[in-house]
Design an enzyme around this catalytic site. Structure first.
Site, PDB file in Angstrom:
ATOM      1  N   LYS A  90     -49.782 -14.108  19.910  1.00 39.72           N
ATOM      2  CA  LYS A  90     -51.110 -14.725  19.806  1.00 39.72           C
ATOM      3  C   LYS A  90     -51.560 -14.652  18.369  1.00 39.72           C
ATOM      4  O   LYS A  90     -51.489 -13.589  17.743  1.00 39.72           O
ATOM      5  CB  LYS A  90     -52.103 -13.943  20.702  1.00 39.72           C
ATOM      6  CG  LYS A  90     -53.492 -14.535  20.711  1.00 39.72           C
ATOM      7  CD  LYS A  90     -53.602 -15.686  21.677  1.00 39.72           C
ATOM      8  CE  LYS A  90     -54.841 -16.560  21.447  1.00 39.72           C
ATOM      9  NZ  LYS A  90     -54.594 -17.665  20.458  1.00 39.72           N
ATOM     10  N   GLN A 111     -51.866  -9.188  12.584  1.00 39.17           N
ATOM     11  CA  GLN A 111     -52.298  -9.636  13.906  1.00 39.17           C
ATOM     12  C   GLN A 111     -51.810  -8.699  15.012  1.00 39.17           C
ATOM     13  O   GLN A 111     -52.494  -8.503  16.020  1.00 39.17           O
ATOM     14  CB  GLN A 111     -51.774 -11.067  14.146  1.00 39.17           C
ATOM     15  CG  GLN A 111     -52.508 -11.833  15.220  1.00 39.17           C
ATOM     16  CD  GLN A 111     -53.798 -12.467  14.721  1.00 39.17           C
ATOM     17  OE1 GLN A 111     -53.840 -13.049  13.657  1.00 39.17           O
ATOM     18  NE2 GLN A 111     -54.855 -12.353  15.501  1.00 39.17           N
ATOM     19  N   LYS A 114     -54.276  -5.833  15.062  1.00 39.31           N
ATOM     20  CA  LYS A 114     -55.592  -6.353  15.436  1.00 39.31           C
ATOM     21  C   LYS A 114     -55.649  -6.631  16.934  1.00 39.31           C
ATOM     22  O   LYS A 114     -56.576  -6.222  17.632  1.00 39.31           O
ATOM     23  CB  LYS A 114     -55.839  -7.661  14.666  1.00 39.31           C
ATOM     24  CG  LYS A 114     -57.176  -8.312  14.930  1.00 39.31           C
ATOM     25  CD  LYS A 114     -57.220  -9.757  14.447  1.00 39.31           C
ATOM     26  CE  LYS A 114     -56.890  -9.900  12.974  1.00 39.31           C
ATOM     27  NZ  LYS A 114     -57.182 -11.262  12.476  1.00 39.31           N
ATOM     28  N   LYS A 126     -48.337 -15.730  14.033  1.00 40.95           N
ATOM     29  CA  LYS A 126     -49.113 -16.570  13.113  1.00 40.95           C
ATOM     30  C   LYS A 126     -48.253 -17.752  12.712  1.00 40.95           C
ATOM     31  O   LYS A 126     -47.026 -17.646  12.697  1.00 40.95           O
ATOM     32  CB  LYS A 126     -49.468 -15.772  11.853  1.00 40.95           C
ATOM     33  CG  LYS A 126     -50.632 -16.331  11.082  1.00 40.95           C
ATOM     34  CD  LYS A 126     -51.940 -15.848  11.658  1.00 40.95           C
ATOM     35  CE  LYS A 126     -53.148 -16.493  11.055  1.00 40.95           C
ATOM     36  NZ  LYS A 126     -54.374 -15.799  11.485  1.00 40.95           N
ATOM     37  N   GLY A 165     -56.830 -21.477  15.857  1.00 39.54           N
ATOM     38  CA  GLY A 165     -57.214 -21.905  14.515  1.00 39.54           C
ATOM     39  C   GLY A 165     -57.144 -20.781  13.491  1.00 39.54           C
ATOM     40  O   GLY A 165     -57.029 -19.602  13.820  1.00 39.54           O
ATOM     41  N   ASP A 166     -57.179 -21.170  12.257  1.00 33.40           N
ATOM     42  CA  ASP A 166     -57.331 -20.266  11.112  1.00 33.40           C
ATOM     43  C   ASP A 166     -57.802 -21.181   9.979  1.00 33.40           C
ATOM     44  O   ASP A 166     -58.350 -22.262  10.257  1.00 33.40           O
ATOM     45  CB  ASP A 166     -55.999 -19.551  10.792  1.00 33.40           C
ATOM     46  CG  ASP A 166     -56.168 -18.392   9.810  1.00 33.40           C
ATOM     47  OD1 ASP A 166     -56.567 -17.309  10.244  1.00 33.40           O
ATOM     48  OD2 ASP A 166     -55.921 -18.566   8.598  1.00 33.40           O
ATOM     49  N   THR A 209     -65.662 -14.969  15.836  1.00 36.04           N
ATOM     50  CA  THR A 209     -65.189 -14.116  14.739  1.00 36.04           C
ATOM     51  C   THR A 209     -66.379 -13.626  13.909  1.00 36.04           C
ATOM     52  O   THR A 209     -66.507 -12.424  13.623  1.00 36.04           O
ATOM     53  CB  THR A 209     -64.183 -14.868  13.851  1.00 36.04           C
ATOM     54  OG1 THR A 209     -63.186 -15.450  14.693  1.00 36.04           O
ATOM     55  CG2 THR A 209     -63.522 -13.932  12.866  1.00 36.04           C
ATOM     56  N   SER A 376     -60.414 -15.503  22.064  1.00 35.64           N
ATOM     57  CA  SER A 376     -59.295 -16.386  22.423  1.00 35.64           C
ATOM     58  C   SER A 376     -58.616 -15.862  23.691  1.00 35.64           C
ATOM     59  O   SER A 376     -58.237 -16.638  24.575  1.00 35.64           O
ATOM     60  CB  SER A 376     -58.256 -16.422  21.300  1.00 35.64           C
ATOM     61  OG  SER A 376     -58.628 -17.334  20.294  1.00 35.64           O
TER      62      SER A 376
HETATM   63  P1  NDP Z   1     -62.090 -22.192   7.314  1.00 41.64           P
HETATM   64  O1  NDP Z   1     -61.016 -23.115   6.928  1.00 41.64           O
HETATM   65  O2  NDP Z   1     -63.086 -22.588   8.326  1.00 41.64           O
HETATM   66  O3  NDP Z   1     -62.900 -21.730   6.007  1.00 41.64           O
HETATM   67  C1  NDP Z   1     -62.271 -21.119   4.945  1.00 41.64           C
HETATM   68  C2  NDP Z   1     -63.292 -20.859   3.859  1.00 41.64           C
HETATM   69  O4  NDP Z   1     -62.704 -20.029   2.864  1.00 41.64           O
HETATM   70  C3  NDP Z   1     -63.717 -22.133   3.156  1.00 41.64           C
HETATM   71  O5  NDP Z   1     -65.018 -21.991   2.685  1.00 41.64           O
HETATM   72  C4  NDP Z   1     -62.728 -22.206   2.010  1.00 41.64           C
HETATM   73  O6  NDP Z   1     -63.197 -22.934   0.890  1.00 41.64           O
HETATM   74  C5  NDP Z   1     -62.578 -20.750   1.644  1.00 41.64           C
HETATM   75  N1  NDP Z   1     -61.240 -20.541   1.093  1.00 41.64           N
HETATM   76  C6  NDP Z   1     -60.051 -20.730   1.716  1.00 41.64           C
HETATM   77  N2  NDP Z   1     -59.037 -20.508   0.895  1.00 41.64           N
HETATM   78  C7  NDP Z   1     -59.585 -20.165  -0.261  1.00 41.64           C
HETATM   79  C8  NDP Z   1     -59.053 -19.814  -1.511  1.00 41.64           C
HETATM   80  N3  NDP Z   1     -57.716 -19.763  -1.720  1.00 41.64           N
HETATM   81  N4  NDP Z   1     -59.910 -19.486  -2.487  1.00 41.64           N
HETATM   82  C9  NDP Z   1     -61.246 -19.531  -2.278  1.00 41.64           C
HETATM   83  N5  NDP Z   1     -61.821 -19.881  -1.118  1.00 41.64           N
HETATM   84  C10 NDP Z   1     -60.998 -20.183  -0.139  1.00 41.64           C
HETATM   85  O7  NDP Z   1     -61.348 -20.827   7.750  1.00 41.64           O
HETATM   86  P2  NDP Z   1     -61.897 -19.625   8.631  1.00 41.64           P
HETATM   87  O8  NDP Z   1     -63.337 -19.418   8.397  1.00 41.64           O
HETATM   88  O9  NDP Z   1     -61.395 -19.816  10.008  1.00 41.64           O
HETATM   89  O10 NDP Z   1     -61.050 -18.410   8.009  1.00 41.64           O
HETATM   90  C11 NDP Z   1     -61.554 -17.602   6.941  1.00 41.64           C
HETATM   91  C12 NDP Z   1     -60.818 -16.280   6.932  1.00 41.64           C
HETATM   92  O11 NDP Z   1     -61.034 -15.591   8.175  1.00 41.64           O
HETATM   93  C13 NDP Z   1     -59.285 -16.357   6.788  1.00 41.64           C
HETATM   94  O12 NDP Z   1     -58.836 -15.216   6.076  1.00 41.64           O
HETATM   95  C14 NDP Z   1     -58.792 -16.261   8.225  1.00 41.64           C
HETATM   96  O13 NDP Z   1     -57.483 -15.787   8.287  1.00 41.64           O
HETATM   97  C15 NDP Z   1     -59.787 -15.264   8.772  1.00 41.64           C
HETATM   98  N6  NDP Z   1     -59.962 -15.232  10.230  1.00 41.64           N
HETATM   99  C16 NDP Z   1     -60.291 -16.349  10.926  1.00 41.64           C
HETATM  100  C17 NDP Z   1     -60.505 -16.286  12.286  1.00 41.64           C
HETATM  101  C18 NDP Z   1     -60.946 -17.464  13.078  1.00 41.64           C
HETATM  102  O14 NDP Z   1     -61.195 -17.298  14.270  1.00 41.64           O
HETATM  103  N7  NDP Z   1     -61.076 -18.648  12.505  1.00 41.64           N
HETATM  104  C19 NDP Z   1     -60.313 -15.030  13.028  1.00 41.64           C
HETATM  105  C20 NDP Z   1     -60.037 -13.893  12.188  1.00 41.64           C
HETATM  106  C21 NDP Z   1     -59.848 -14.007  10.840  1.00 41.64           C
HETATM  107  P3  NDP Z   1     -62.631 -24.428   0.635  1.00 41.64           P
HETATM  108  O15 NDP Z   1     -63.232 -25.262   1.719  1.00 41.64           O
HETATM  109  O16 NDP Z   1     -63.094 -24.779  -0.727  1.00 41.64           O
HETATM  110  O17 NDP Z   1     -61.137 -24.332   0.737  1.00 41.64           O
HETATM  111  O1  2IT Z   2     -56.729 -14.193  12.225  1.00 42.59           O
HETATM  112  C1  2IT Z   2     -57.075 -14.375  13.412  1.00 42.59           C
HETATM  113  O2  2IT Z   2     -57.279 -13.446  14.181  1.00 42.59           O
HETATM  114  C2  2IT Z   2     -57.287 -15.755  13.859  1.00 42.59           C
HETATM  115  N1  2IT Z   2     -57.148 -16.678  13.071  1.00 42.59           N
HETATM  116  C3  2IT Z   2     -57.626 -16.032  15.285  1.00 42.59           C
HETATM  117  C4  2IT Z   2     -56.399 -16.016  16.148  1.00 42.59           C
HETATM  118  C5  2IT Z   2     -56.592 -16.446  17.572  1.00 42.59           C
HETATM  119  O3  2IT Z   2     -55.565 -16.510  18.260  1.00 42.59           O
HETATM  120  O4  2IT Z   2     -57.713 -16.704  18.013  1.00 42.59           O
END
Ligand code: NDP
Ligand code: 2IT
Length: 444
Positions: A90, A111, A114, A126, A165-166, A209, A376
């Site tokens: 997952k 992961q 976590k 992943k 998603g991520d 999240t 999830s």
């Molecule tokens: P999104 O794509 O929705 O948003 C990502 C954000 O981070 C955007 O604002 C983006 O800016 C910025 N960003 C991404 N890459 C970079 C970079 N290299 N340098 C600077 N800014 C950056 O992603 P999420 O919000 O889903 O994910 C954000 C973080 O949280 C990641 O580390 C992900 O692994 C983690 N995460 C996500 C989960 C989820 O459920 N979605 C669960 C647990 C962890 P820009 O638009 O300019 O690229």
């Molecule tokens: O980093 C993470 O935990 C995620 N992007 C969410 C993973 C999931 O299966 O919901």
């Protein structure tokens, strides 16, 4: 040489150039020293750590698709199936030009621990691609997603591997991926999470999240007789995690004064107006700099620099290694006393060490952002029983899960004599369940 050091050296030698993977492995192994050293002979004989750091499988494939000009494009696609000891693989899919095998291995490795911390039966995985969704039309994103799934569908399934998603993968991408999976297999099953509400998604997954992150921050504060009320908060990023962390922090009385994207950051001394951000990011898919057009009293600054704004609490929610030692020192000098990671490994190792050595309360990503994957897993449960729960029901379960994660992490730190060190606490607590299951299942 100790077993832990020996395994780390092997990881570096056998996976050269995967520096983020090295970083994640080192942090975990350093934390596990307390457990491993006490049982070194047993673990060495079973090659337990060697098995823990080697993915069960890495699938890598070609993703050809046609852009709007009729040009064929080719991207790299991956799925890292890291560990299935406690449940089906997952973990999310990331679409970002920086994606490579090392980054996905670091994310898959994190992961595993976590997912264990959530208390739910999910293993770790992943995947993703170096495809850049920025500036692509909906049709191009669909073409890419369909091609990506045409390869990936062979390796996933509701009881086998369940992506989500991520970065770069939200509701739109999950929809296109799900449609193609269904078309190829003829199965209407919970093979992906983060689905739309009309086709098997769970209420509160989108928020989970960010909300979960703030729930665990609230626990950290409560344990010290404090609360979020009136606290000044910085949130980096402006994507899924950042937006819903901001929303929950505001609901609990905090003032979030800054957000950023990869281009620059906004500072709004009056508190971020989240409806404006949602419109920019979720509806228009535009740059954050647009915020100052709607809120002229706010300031937009190009480049890095969000961590230079004075705050009480910092929530890095963008990407790995976005906060380094200098940033950590600046945060401390400006009065920040708590950091909790919404992103995966957003603090460099040096920054993490600085927090721990300088009395900054710190919750690492594998505990702090586990609410997303936990919800999830709740989506998977709803899909299996063919029912949908209310928002309040899912949110209450998410809250309970985060409260439990805090308790587990705090307890493990205490048990090993490092009270308040949630890095060690999270790694050990996550490890214990996985290792118990691996031992029970023999040499596989
Ligand atoms: P999104 O794509 O929705 O948003 C990502 C954000 O981070 C955007 O604002 C983006 O800016 C910025 N960003 C991404 N890459 C970079 C970079 N290299 N340098 C600077 N800014 C950056 O992603 P999420 O919000 O889903 O994910 C954000 C973080 O949280 C990641 O580390 C992900 O692994 C983690 N995460 C996500 C989960 C989820 O459920 N979605 C669960 C647990 C962890 P820009 O638009 O300019 O690229
Ligand atoms: O980093 C993470 O935990 C995620 N992007 C969410 C993973 C999931 O299966 O919901």
């Amino acid at each position: 040489m100790s077993y832990v050091d020996e395994v780390y050296e092997k990881v570096v030698a056998q996976n050269p150039s995967e520096k983020e993977f090295h970083q994640a492995v080192k942090e975990v192994l350093d934390s596990l020293r307390l457990v491993i050293d006490a049982n070194e002979d047993e673990y060495r004989k079973m090659a337990l750590l060697e098995r823990l750091v080697e993915p069960e499988r890495v699938i890598s494939f070609r993703v050809p698709w046609v852009d709007d000009k009729g040009q064929v494009q080719v991207n790299k696609g991956f799925r890292v199936q890291f560990n299935s000891a406690i449940g089906p693989y997952k973990g999310g899919l990331r679409l970002h030009p920086s994606v490579n095998q090392g980054i996905l291995k670091f994310l898959g490795f994190e992961q595993v621990f976590k997912n264990s911390l959530t208390g739910l039966p999910i293993g770790g995985g992943k995947g993703g691609s170096n495809f850049d969704p920025k500036g692509k039309s909906d049709r191009e994103v669909m073409a890419f997603c369909q091609s990506f799934m045409t390869e990936l569908f062979k390796y996933i399934g509701a009881d086998q591997d369940v992506p989500a998603g991520d970065i770069g993968v939200g509701g739109r991408e999950i929809g296109y991926l799900y449609g193609q999976y269904k078309r190829l297999t003829g199965l209407y099953e919970g093979v992906l999470t983060g689905k739309g509400l009309t086709y098997g998604g769970s209420l509160a997954r989108k928020e989970a999240t960010g909300y979960g992150l703030v729930y665990i921050v609230d626990e950290m504060l409560k344990a010290r007789g404090l609360s979020l009320e009136g606290k000044t908060v910085l949130v980096s990023g402006s994507g899924n995690v950042a937006i819903y962390a901001t929303e929950k922090a505001q609901q609990l009385g905090a003032k979030v004064v800054a957000l950023c994207d990869s281009t620059g950051y906004i500072y709004d001394k009056d508190g971020i107006q989240l409806d404006v951000v949602k419109d920019i990011k979720e509806v228009r898919r535009a740059r954050l700099s647009e915020y100052v057009k709607a809120v002229p009293t706010a300031v937009y600054t190009e480049g890095k620099g969000i961590w230079s704004i004075p705050c009480d609490i910092a929530l890095p929610c963008a990407t790995q290694n976005e906060l380094d030692l200098e940033d950590a020192k600046t945060l401390k000098a400006n009065g920040c006393f708590l950091v909790a990671e919404g992103a995966n490994m957003p603090s460099t190792r040096e920054a993490t060490d600085f927090y721990l050595e300088n009395g900054i309360l710190f919750m690492p990503g594998k505990a702090a952002n586990a609410g997303g994957v936990a919800t999830s897993a709740l989506e998977m449960t709803q899909n299996s029983e063919r029912l949908s729960w209310s928002f309040e029901e899912v949110d209450a379960k998410l809250h309970d899960i985060m409260v439990n994660i805090y308790a587990k992490v705090a307890d493990a730190a205490k048990r090993y004599g490092v009270e308040g060190n949630y890095v060690v606490g999270a790694n050990i607590a996550g490890f214990e369940k996985v290792v118990d299951a691996m031992k029970a299942q023999g040499i596989v």
